[in-house]
Design a protein around this motif. Sequence first.
Motif, PDB file in Angstrom:
ATOM      1  N   LEU A  69       0.859  -1.184   0.000  1.00 48.80           N
ATOM      2  CA  LEU A  69       0.000   0.000   0.000  1.00 48.80           C
ATOM      3  C   LEU A  69       0.888   1.224   0.000  1.00 48.80           C
ATOM      4  O   LEU A  69       1.795   1.353   0.831  1.00 48.80           O
ATOM      5  N   VAL A  70       0.642   2.148  -0.937  1.00 47.76           N
ATOM      6  CA  VAL A  70       1.354   3.425  -0.962  1.00 47.76           C
ATOM      7  C   VAL A  70       0.323   4.543  -0.849  1.00 47.76           C
ATOM      8  O   VAL A  70      -0.677   4.554  -1.559  1.00 47.76           O
ATOM      9  N   ASP A  71       0.589   5.471   0.062  1.00 45.05           N
ATOM     10  CA  ASP A  71      -0.357   6.547   0.380  1.00 45.05           C
ATOM     11  C   ASP A  71       0.404   7.861   0.342  1.00 45.05           C
ATOM     12  O   ASP A  71       1.338   8.069   1.117  1.00 45.05           O
ATOM     13  N   GLY A  72       0.015   8.757  -0.567  1.00 43.11           N
ATOM     14  CA  GLY A  72       0.728  10.030  -0.697  1.00 43.11           C
ATOM     15  C   GLY A  72       0.569  10.941   0.490  1.00 43.11           C
ATOM     16  O   GLY A  72       1.426  11.782   0.751  1.00 43.11           O
ATOM     17  N   GLY A  73      -0.527  10.811   1.222  1.00 43.19           N
ATOM     18  CA  GLY A  73      -0.733  11.648   2.398  1.00 43.19           C
ATOM     19  C   GLY A  73      -1.509  12.908   2.068  1.00 43.19           C
ATOM     20  O   GLY A  73      -2.232  13.000   1.076  1.00 43.19           O
ATOM     21  N   SER A  74      -1.312  13.913   2.917  1.00 40.90           N
ATOM     22  CA  SER A  74      -2.148  15.113   2.877  1.00 40.90           C
ATOM     23  C   SER A  74      -1.534  16.267   2.092  1.00 40.90           C
ATOM     24  O   SER A  74      -2.033  17.388   2.155  1.00 40.90           O
ATOM     25  N   GLY A  75      -0.444  16.032   1.369  1.00 39.91           N
ATOM     26  CA  GLY A  75       0.178  17.097   0.581  1.00 39.91           C
ATOM     27  C   GLY A  75      -0.672  17.494  -0.608  1.00 39.91           C
ATOM     28  O   GLY A  75      -1.669  16.851  -0.958  1.00 39.91           O
ATOM     29  N   GLN A  76      -0.262  18.564  -1.284  1.00 44.59           N
ATOM     30  CA  GLN A  76      -0.995  19.065  -2.436  1.00 44.59           C
ATOM     31  C   GLN A  76      -0.407  18.617  -3.765  1.00 44.59           C
ATOM     32  O   GLN A  76      -1.026  18.807  -4.812  1.00 44.59           O
ATOM     33  N   ASP A  77       0.790  18.005  -3.751  1.00 49.35           N
ATOM     34  CA  ASP A  77       1.427  17.600  -5.001  1.00 49.35           C
ATOM     35  C   ASP A  77       2.268  16.341  -4.766  1.00 49.35           C
ATOM     36  O   ASP A  77       3.470  16.312  -5.044  1.00 49.35           O
ATOM     37  N   ASP A  78       1.635  15.297  -4.248  1.00 48.83           N
ATOM     38  CA  ASP A  78       2.329  14.034  -3.995  1.00 48.83           C
ATOM     39  C   ASP A  78       2.456  13.243  -5.285  1.00 48.83           C
ATOM     40  O   ASP A  78       1.566  13.252  -6.137  1.00 48.83           O
ATOM     41  N   ARG A  79       3.565  12.519  -5.419  1.00 54.59           N
ATOM     42  CA  ARG A  79       3.864  11.828  -6.676  1.00 54.59           C
ATOM     43  C   ARG A  79       4.268  10.385  -6.417  1.00 54.59           C
ATOM     44  O   ARG A  79       5.052  10.096  -5.503  1.00 54.59           O
ATOM     45  N   LEU A  80       3.744   9.488  -7.255  1.00 55.68           N
ATOM     46  CA  LEU A  80       4.129   8.078  -7.228  1.00 55.68           C
ATOM     47  C   LEU A  80       4.788   7.727  -8.544  1.00 55.68           C
ATOM     48  O   LEU A  80       4.221   7.957  -9.615  1.00 55.68           O
ATOM     49  N   ASP A  81       6.005   7.168  -8.483  1.00 60.80           N
ATOM     50  CA  ASP A  81       6.734   6.699  -9.662  1.00 60.80           C
ATOM     51  C   ASP A  81       6.846   5.181  -9.596  1.00 60.80           C
ATOM     52  O   ASP A  81       7.316   4.633  -8.590  1.00 60.80           O
ATOM     53  N   VAL A  82       6.433   4.502 -10.664  1.00 61.70           N
ATOM     54  CA  VAL A  82       6.538   3.052 -10.752  1.00 61.70           C
ATOM     55  C   VAL A  82       7.398   2.724 -11.966  1.00 61.70           C
ATOM     56  O   VAL A  82       7.099   3.160 -13.082  1.00 61.70           O
TER      57      VAL A  82
END
Length: 360
Positions: free
Chosen positions: A213-226
């Motif tokens: 599980l990946v959760d960006g959280g409460s930020g305004q510009d969270d990024r996930l790279d796969v």
Amino acid sequence: SGSVGGFAFSSFENLTGGAGSDQFLLTGDVLPIGTLDGGGGSDRLEVITNNAVDQIHLQAGQITINGTTFAYQNLDTIALLTAGGLDLVEIDADTTAAAVTLDSGAEGADVTVNLDPAAITAITLLGDADSDDRLFVVGSSAQDIVDIDGSTISSAGVTVSLNGVEDLSVAGGAGEDIITLTGAPVGNGIQLRGDADDDRIAVNFPFTASSLLVDGGSGQDDRLDVTGSDEADTVTLTASQVQSTGQVAIDYTAFEQLEIDTAAGADTVTVGNTHSGRSTVVTGSENDTVLVAATSGRLTVRTGAGSDTVDVQSIGAITSVELGAGGDQLNVSGDAPSNLGELSGIGALLITSGGGDDAD
């Protein structure tokens, strides 16, 4: 009370080593209440607790064991052996010891490691393959850069080595954190959480876990790279998962940006849907195939060199297809690539560009 070189002593609150290398062995029911000072040399403290459920907190300059706190200084190594019981252990990375070892015993432990960007220490966790050992890594209020590479977790001057740990959770805390996962750190579940501020989480295939599980959280510009492997990957993207054949699915949430880079290999990507933010699919240099079945947020498909095929069946948000070098093919139809259907599924702006090859 205790003994030194065969001589018994009692009723002393403080213990001080000599100029050489000393080893202090404490049991859970006999602890100093003052200060343990290693003195000179390379000194080691070993604490063996009992078989009950122990609560231990190792901090900079002090240790609390089941409600009893004593100070320490001039120690190079601290070893904690918790024997039986499902123990609760908290280790602050700013401990003044250069090395910390925790052996959780036969019944496992819940272990929390609190990061500090200024800390320098090596922590080793020795779990039991038949027990339930869980590690929680908690970031600081500043930026934390956490690299999970196989059984080693690194962050600035802190390393955590894992052996026999079943579950892992990494929470970035405040600050613009960067968390990267590669390999097989634990046998069971992994959770990666950005928490506050704008964070970046990267997952590199292949990895080993029973769940991720990946959760960006409460930020305004969270990024996930796969990032895919160098083999021929088959990747499926939905609004909440990234799945690669032979790998457990990545469950993702609370990201504003998602990028999938399939790397090398003749890859096949199916976009079943996207999250409401921005998604990007980048393919490598071989002959890749991308099917866009539906979208809910903005999507960019960017192919590399090679003869690639992009099939667009339905979109619900702005979609850009950028074809790279090579003889590429773009099919837009409700049943693409058959191209016998209608365009009724194109519910948003579709932007296309070729790679400048005459064969496109």
